[in-house]
Design a protein around this motif. Structure first.
Motif, PDB file in Angstrom:
ATOM      1  N   HIS A 197      -0.232   1.578  -4.739  1.00 21.93           N
ATOM      2  CA  HIS A 197      -1.662   1.743  -4.515  1.00 21.93           C
ATOM      3  C   HIS A 197      -2.047   3.202  -4.776  1.00 21.93           C
ATOM      4  O   HIS A 197      -2.477   3.921  -3.873  1.00 21.93           O
ATOM      5  CB  HIS A 197      -2.026   1.351  -3.080  1.00 21.93           C
ATOM      6  CG  HIS A 197      -2.252  -0.116  -2.905  1.00 21.93           C
ATOM      7  ND1 HIS A 197      -1.272  -1.039  -3.136  1.00 21.93           N
ATOM      8  CD2 HIS A 197      -3.348  -0.813  -2.520  1.00 21.93           C
ATOM      9  CE1 HIS A 197      -1.751  -2.245  -2.894  1.00 21.93           C
ATOM     10  NE2 HIS A 197      -3.009  -2.139  -2.529  1.00 21.93           N
ATOM     11  N   LEU A 246      -8.199  -0.171  -5.712  1.00 20.87           N
ATOM     12  CA  LEU A 246      -7.911   0.953  -4.823  1.00 20.87           C
ATOM     13  C   LEU A 246      -9.159   1.383  -4.061  1.00 20.87           C
ATOM     14  O   LEU A 246      -9.095   1.702  -2.871  1.00 20.87           O
ATOM     15  CB  LEU A 246      -7.339   2.133  -5.612  1.00 20.87           C
ATOM     16  CG  LEU A 246      -6.038   1.871  -6.372  1.00 20.87           C
ATOM     17  CD1 LEU A 246      -5.574   3.136  -7.071  1.00 20.87           C
ATOM     18  CD2 LEU A 246      -4.964   1.312  -5.469  1.00 20.87           C
ATOM     19  N   ARG A 267       0.814  -1.206   0.000  1.00 21.08           N
ATOM     20  CA  ARG A 267       0.000   0.000   0.000  1.00 21.08           C
ATOM     21  C   ARG A 267       0.857   1.269   0.000  1.00 21.08           C
ATOM     22  O   ARG A 267       0.487   2.283   0.560  1.00 21.08           O
ATOM     23  CB  ARG A 267      -1.002   0.024   1.156  1.00 21.08           C
ATOM     24  CG  ARG A 267      -2.090  -1.022   0.978  1.00 21.08           C
ATOM     25  CD  ARG A 267      -3.284  -0.679   1.800  1.00 21.08           C
ATOM     26  NE  ARG A 267      -4.261  -1.760   1.773  1.00 21.08           N
ATOM     27  CZ  ARG A 267      -5.370  -1.746   2.457  1.00 21.08           C
ATOM     28  NH1 ARG A 267      -5.652  -0.735   3.236  1.00 21.08           N
ATOM     29  NH2 ARG A 267      -6.211  -2.746   2.376  1.00 21.08           N
ATOM     30  N   ILE A 326      -3.428   7.215  -2.263  1.00 22.85           N
ATOM     31  CA  ILE A 326      -4.230   6.946  -3.459  1.00 22.85           C
ATOM     32  C   ILE A 326      -4.130   8.067  -4.501  1.00 22.85           C
ATOM     33  O   ILE A 326      -4.274   7.828  -5.686  1.00 22.85           O
ATOM     34  CB  ILE A 326      -5.708   6.669  -3.085  1.00 22.85           C
ATOM     35  CG1 ILE A 326      -6.477   6.128  -4.295  1.00 22.85           C
ATOM     36  CG2 ILE A 326      -6.351   7.909  -2.506  1.00 22.85           C
ATOM     37  CD1 ILE A 326      -7.861   5.618  -3.958  1.00 22.85           C
TER      38      ILE A 326
END
Length: 159
Positions: A57, A97, A53, A109
Motif C-alpha cells: 500500500h 491508496l 497495508r 503510503i
C-alpha cells in the motif's frame, strides 16, 4: 474500504479528470484499467506472506504497477496505449491508496521515501463503501452525459 468503495472512488476521480477529454474508446479503456487496478492492493488480505497495508500500500508500488501496465500496453499497441496503461495502472492503484488513507488504519503510503505510517482517520473502512459506490456511478453518468452534450440538452429542454 471494501471493493465497492474503491471502485466508486475510482469512478469519481477518473470521471472528473477525464470529463475534460470527452468520453471515447481510449478514455473508457483508461477508466477500465483504473477500475481493475484499484482492487490490486488488497491482494494481501488473506496472504500468509504479506501484511495487509504494508509496503504493498505505497506510492512506490503504484509507480511500479503503472510502469508494468504501461510497458505491456506500449509493447502491444504503441505509445498512446502505453501511456493509457501507465496512467490507468498508476492512477487506479493511487485511488485505492487514497481511499484507504481516509480510514483509521495507518500504512506507509510514502514508501520508499519514508516508512512512516499515516492515515487521516476520518472513518472506518466499512462505513462509506455504499456512498462511494453510488457516488461514483452518479458522477460517471453526469460526466458522461455532460461531455456528450446530452446533459446540456436536457437542461435546456426544461427551461
Amino acid at each position: 474500504m471494501h471493493w465497492d468503495g474503491h471502485a466508486g472512488l475510482t469512478l469519481i476521480i477518473f470521471s472528473i479528470l477525464l470529463a475534460a477529454f470527452g468520453y471515447n474508446l481510449n478514455v473508457l479503456f483508461l477508466l477500465a484499467i483504473a477500475l481493475v487496478v484499484s482492487f490490486v492492493p488488497d491482494f494481501d488480505l488473506d496472504s500468509k506472506y504479506f501484511d495487509h497495508r504494508g509496503r504493498s500500500h505505497s506510492g512506490g508500488v503504484a509507480i511500479i504497477v503503472g510502469l508494468v501496465f504501461g510497458s505491456v500496453m506500449f509493447y502491444v499497441k504503441g505509445l498512446t496505449w502505453g501511456l493509457l496503461g501507465f496512467f490507468g495502472g498508476f492512477g487506479g492503484y493511487l485511488s485505492h491508496l487514497l481511499g484507504d488513507l481516509f480510514t483509521y488504519r495507518k500504512f506507509p503510503i510514502l514508501w520508499p521515501f519514508t516508512n512512516k505510517e499515516i492515515s487521516l482517520g476520518m472513518f472506518k473502512s466499512e462505513d462509506y463503501n455504499g456512498v462511494f459506490w453510488w457516488g461514483g456511478w452518479i458522477c460517471f453518468i453526469i460526466c458522461f452525459l455532460a461531455t456528450k452534450g446530452i446533459l446540456q440538452s436536457l437542461i435546456s429542454n426544461l427551461q
